[in-house]
Structures are given as structure tokens and as C-alpha cells.
Motif scaffolding. Sequence first.
Motif, short mmCIF file in Angstrom:
data_model
loop_
_atom_site.label_atom_id
_atom_site.label_comp_id
_atom_site.label_asym_id
_atom_site.label_seq_id
_atom_site.Cartn_x
_atom_site.Cartn_y
_atom_site.Cartn_z
N GLY A 32 21.39 9.51 17.37
CA GLY A 32 20.45 9.02 18.52
C GLY A 32 19.40 7.98 17.79
O GLY A 32 19.22 7.01 18.84
N LEU A 33 19.07 7.99 16.92
CA LEU A 33 18.07 6.78 16.35
C LEU A 33 19.11 5.42 16.12
O LEU A 33 18.59 4.43 16.31
N THR A 34 20.19 5.74 15.65
CA THR A 34 21.04 4.60 15.56
C THR A 34 21.41 3.99 16.91
O THR A 34 21.34 2.65 16.85
N LEU A 35 21.58 4.79 17.90
CA LEU A 35 21.74 4.12 19.23
C LEU A 35 20.51 3.45 19.75
O LEU A 35 20.83 2.46 20.22
N ILE A 36 19.58 4.16 19.41
CA ILE A 36 18.25 3.50 19.87
C ILE A 36 17.97 2.16 19.23
O ILE A 36 17.55 1.16 20.00
N VAL A 37 18.36 2.09 17.96
CA VAL A 37 18.02 0.89 17.24
C VAL A 37 19.19 -0.34 17.61
O VAL A 37 18.68 -1.26 18.08
N GLY A 38 20.24 0.28 17.96
CA GLY A 38 21.53 -0.63 18.62
C GLY A 38 21.14 -1.19 19.95
O GLY A 38 21.19 -2.52 20.19
N ILE A 39 20.64 -0.49 20.96
CA ILE A 39 20.45 -0.83 22.07
C ILE A 39 19.22 -1.87 22.04
O ILE A 39 19.07 -2.76 22.90
N VAL A 40 17.84 -1.54 21.37
CA VAL A 40 17.02 -2.58 21.19
C VAL A 40 17.22 -3.72 20.82
O VAL A 40 16.98 -4.82 21.14
N ALA A 41 18.12 -3.84 19.76
CA ALA A 41 18.79 -4.93 19.19
C ALA A 41 19.41 -5.64 20.32
O ALA A 41 19.33 -7.02 20.19
N ALA A 42 20.32 -4.92 20.78
CA ALA A 42 21.19 -5.66 21.84
C ALA A 42 20.25 -6.29 22.75
O ALA A 42 20.56 -7.53 23.29
N LEU A 43 19.32 -5.65 23.45
CA LEU A 43 18.55 -6.09 24.37
C LEU A 43 17.85 -7.42 24.06
O LEU A 43 17.63 -8.47 24.64
N ILE A 44 16.98 -7.19 22.87
CA ILE A 44 16.34 -8.35 22.15
C ILE A 44 17.27 -9.62 21.91
O ILE A 44 17.08 -10.78 22.35
N GLY A 45 18.31 -9.49 21.51
CA GLY A 45 19.42 -10.48 21.07
C GLY A 45 19.71 -11.33 22.26
O GLY A 45 19.91 -12.26 22.47
N THR A 46 19.83 -10.35 23.52
CA THR A 46 20.38 -11.00 24.87
C THR A 46 19.30 -11.89 25.32
O THR A 46 19.53 -12.57 25.63
#
Length: 98
Positions: A32-46
Motif C-alpha cells: 500500500g505504501l509503495t502504491l501511494i509513493v508511486g501514485i504521488v510520484a506519477a501525479l507530481i511527474g505529470t
Amino acid sequence: MIGAIVSAVVIGAIVGALARLMVPGRQNMSIGLTLIVGIVAALIGTLIAHAFGWADTKGIDWLEHILQLALAVIGVLLVTRMGMGRRGHGGHTDRTTT
């Protein structure tokens, strides 16, 4: 709207998992924490890619995806170094006794 949420979760899961594979050593993080880090990174990167005009290309937006992955690696490093990941053995540190 629902499609954007689903794609953010899928891209976040992929980016988070790849980031954990790229960081050397063992990361004591939950899925779950991996998913949250990935989602936040994807949104900021976008957001950053759109600000610089990198997301408006024909085909695959490689710069955007590389940026998302780099941000996810930084996120995984921050989470594991700050000790915010899951702790094993009831929060005790692994010590060997002699």
C-alpha cells in the motif's frame, strides 16, 4: 473521471514497483505504501511534465515517465530512510546476542 483515477492507480503501481526494484537493498515497505509513493510520484511527474510541455508529444511521453520514475525512486528512498515503512518483529530492531 473514473478512468483518470484507474490510470493513476495503475501507473502508480507500476512506477512504485519499478522504483523499489531500482533502489538497492531491502525496502521494508508495504504494498500500500509503495502504491501511494508511486501514485504521488506519477501525479507530481505529470504536473511537472505538463508545465514544461513534455507531455504533449506524439506517441509515448518518455520524458514524463522517466521523471515519474525518478520521483518514485526519491520517494522510496525517503520513506525507507525515514523509517516510515513497515517494521518487523513488533518494532524491535534486529540485534544478535552473544
